[in-house]
Design an enzyme around this catalytic site. Structure first.
Site, PDB file in Angstrom:
ATOM      1  NE  ARG A  13      13.668  -3.060 -18.088  1.00 49.58           N
ATOM      2  CZ  ARG A  13      13.690  -2.560 -19.646  1.00 49.58           C
ATOM      3  NH1 ARG A  13      13.020  -2.003 -19.875  1.00 49.58           N
ATOM      4  NH2 ARG A  13      14.255  -2.727 -19.841  1.00 49.58           N
TER       5      ARG A  13
ATOM      6  CE1 TYR B 248       2.273   2.257   3.478  1.00 52.36           C
ATOM      7  CE2 TYR B 248       2.380   2.830   0.799  1.00 52.36           C
ATOM      8  CZ  TYR B 248       2.780   2.158   2.658  1.00 52.36           C
ATOM      9  OH  TYR B 248       3.916   1.376   2.517  1.00 52.36           O
TER      10      TYR B 248
ATOM     11  CG  ASP C  64      -4.584   2.450  -3.447  1.00 53.84           C
ATOM     12  OD1 ASP C  64      -4.856   1.541  -3.203  1.00 53.84           O
ATOM     13  OD2 ASP C  64      -3.370   2.832  -3.291  1.00 53.84           O
TER      14      ASP C  64
ATOM     15  CE  LYS D 201      -0.059  -3.579   2.275  1.00 50.82           C
ATOM     16  NZ  LYS D 201       0.563  -3.309   1.448  1.00 50.82           N
TER      17      LYS D 201
HETATM   18  C1  4LM Z   1       0.373  -0.973   4.771  1.00 45.69           C
HETATM   19  N1  4LM Z   1       0.206  -0.387   2.642  1.00 45.69           N
HETATM   20  O1  4LM Z   1      -0.134  -0.020   5.173  1.00 45.69           O
HETATM   21  P1  4LM Z   1       3.372  -2.292  -1.519  1.00 45.69           P
HETATM   22  N2  4LM Z   1      -1.285   1.392  -1.162  1.00 45.69           N
HETATM   23  C2  4LM Z   1      -1.974   1.269  -0.258  1.00 45.69           C
HETATM   24  C3  4LM Z   1      -1.343   0.163   0.638  1.00 45.69           C
HETATM   25  O2  4LM Z   1      -1.583  -0.285   2.171  1.00 45.69           O
HETATM   26  C4  4LM Z   1       0.056   0.327   0.284  1.00 45.69           C
HETATM   27  C5  4LM Z   1       0.544   0.397  -0.909  1.00 45.69           C
HETATM   28  C6  4LM Z   1      -0.772   1.063  -1.655  1.00 45.69           C
HETATM   29  C7  4LM Z   1       1.485  -1.039   3.355  1.00 45.69           C
HETATM   30  C8  4LM Z   1       3.052  -1.486   3.565  1.00 45.69           C
HETATM   31  C9  4LM Z   1       3.266  -1.752   4.716  1.00 45.69           C
HETATM   32  C10 4LM Z   1      -3.295   1.722  -0.035  1.00 45.69           C
HETATM   33  C11 4LM Z   1       0.869  -0.562   1.533  1.00 45.69           C
HETATM   34  C12 4LM Z   1       2.149  -0.038  -1.372  1.00 45.69           C
HETATM   35  O3  4LM Z   1       3.809  -2.259  -0.017  1.00 45.69           O
HETATM   36  O4  4LM Z   1       4.559  -1.023  -2.297  1.00 45.69           O
HETATM   37  O5  4LM Z   1       3.056  -3.424  -1.794  1.00 45.69           O
HETATM   38  O6  4LM Z   1       2.026  -1.155  -1.387  1.00 45.69           O
HETATM   39  O7  4LM Z   1       0.993  -1.595   6.155  1.00 45.69           O
END
Ligand code: 4LM
Length: 407
Positions: free
Chosen positions: A64, A117, A195, A220
């Protein structure tokens, strides 16, 4: 314009493929680093274990907290982002929560941009707020708003640029300068957290522009193939050590699996060529959309009509693979168009080889109430597209036939 000028005589792609692992070393010389599928690590003696727990002796203790496969990935991404150190997480949300839990306590304030987001917004307003952190959302597209909003309680300034889903940009350099000028006042140090999911370090490097921490949903573009859920952060060695030892170890436990670390490294090897093609394809799709009579508005930073085109050229070396647009006839026409698509896939997430399309108001940003969406600049009719790596003429042909349904 290629963004391969990291602070090194070697190029971006060379570091993306080789950083932190020498396949000529040792007896085995495997091309790829081994995947250390282990949850724990043996100590030579009780005394050595105790010294490692105290941080007096280096080495791996427990999965961890650290793992040799993750270590290579963390060093590799830090190099690409121009940062001292990196840290891997089980998801983008794991990165965001681990960072915020580390640097915030009850009574502190987090200043964020109005567009985030959906789950980041939900974590801030419904999660952190429950624990006594004040969340203040301001329009950070105007950096001057930040100087006015900083208080002696401000500990984190948090933004996405381009913002998910409407592509608004924030000036990372200007905001970091304002934040760090305020550092000397009574409130101590303010962490600027960016981000960088939409851009990746190939396009934009927030730490080089003055931010303290850049983070990613590595699900992504960094992963790039829609086969992992993962997160990453980079920043100073001190900050990453604190997030590892506090937020990740004791609070979220959101550690990445070694197998997924390997898949992300496989993705990062081709990051440069994938981003080049994502950007080329997105520019062509955005131009097609902008000239189509059924389309009301296109938000893509690479279009001269984009209202922050100058800022895009200043802080991004390319314009990314994400497009937001609205069709004439609003949400109903948008639904008809999206349902008529054959090649373009209706799905949330982004940054994959497949072109993905979704409706933020009912999907990724359904965590906002309709009133909040209106106040935070997320219109109900907005359509979001992650332009993939298919032959661009095929992507455009599919969108064209779907738009025919509404003209
Ligand atoms: C989406 N996005 O937008 P995890 N930061 C940004 C994001 O777009 C996302 C996250 C963090 C999408 C998920 C369904 C700018 C996620 C969160 O999904 O926890 O890896 O990241 O479609």
């Amino acid at each position: 314009m290629k963004n391969n000028k990291i602070n090194s005589k070697l190029g971006f792609a060379t570091h993306a493929i080789h950083e932190a692992y020498d396949n000529q070393q040792g007896d085995i010389r495997s091309l790829n680093p081994p995947i250390y599928m282990t949850s724990t690590f043996a100590f030579n003696s009780v005394e050595q274990g105790a010294a490692m727990f105290e941080g007096e002796e280096p080495g791996f203790v427990y999965g961890r907290v650290g793992n040799p496969t993750l270590d290579i990935l963390e060093k590799r991404l830090a190099k690409l982002e121009g940062a001292e150190a990196g840290l891997a997480f089980a998801s983008g949300m794991g990165a965001i929560t681990s960072i915020c839990w580390t640097f915030l306590q009850a009574g502190d304030e987090l200043l964020c941009d109005i567009t985030l987001y959906g789950c980041t917004f939900a974590y801030f307003t419904h999660g952190l707020a429950k624990f006594g952190v004040k969340i203040t959302a301001i329009d950070m597209t105007n950096a001057d708003n930040i100087a006015a909003a900083i208080s002696d309680k401000t500990k984190i300034i948090y933004l996405e640029t381009p913002a998910n889903p409407n592509m608004r940009l924030c000036d990372i350099e200007a905001i970091s300068q304002i934040a760090h000028q305020a550092d000397n006042a009574a409130n101590g140090e303010i962490k600027v957290v960016v981000d960088n999911t939409y851009c990746t370090p190939y396009i934009q490097r927030p730490v080089e522009l003055g931010a303290d921490i850049a983070l990613h949903s590595a699900t992504k573009y960094l992963g790039g193939h829609g086969d992992i859920i993962a997160g990453m952060a980079v920043g100073s060695s001190d900050d990453m050590l604190r997030v590892r030892a506090e937020g990740l170890k004791d609070m979220t436990g959101a550690v990445l699996s070694p197998m997924d670390a390997m898949l992300m490294m496989r993705g990062i090897k081709t990051l440069e060529i994938r981003m080049e093609r994502h950007c080329q394809n997105a520019m062509k799709v955005a131009t097609f959309l902008e000239n189509h009579p059924a389309v009301e508005q296109v938000m893509y930073p690479g279009l001269p009509s984009f209202n922050q085109y100058d800022l895009a050229k200043k802080q991004m070396s390319l314009f990314g693979g994400m497009i937001a647009f609205e069709v004439k006839g609003g949400i109903e026409a948008g639904r008809i168009m999206m349902n008529a698509l054959n090649l373009v896939t209706r799905a949330v997430s982004l940054g994959d080889a497949e072109t993905l399309i979704e409706h933020p108001a009912s999907m990724t940003h359904a965590t906002y109430t309709p009133e909040e969406r209106a106040a935070h600049g997320i219109s109900e009719g907005l359509v979001r597209m992650s332009v993939g790596l298919e032959t661009v003429e095929d992507i455009i042909a599919d969108i064209a036939q779907a738009l025919d349904e509404i003209v």
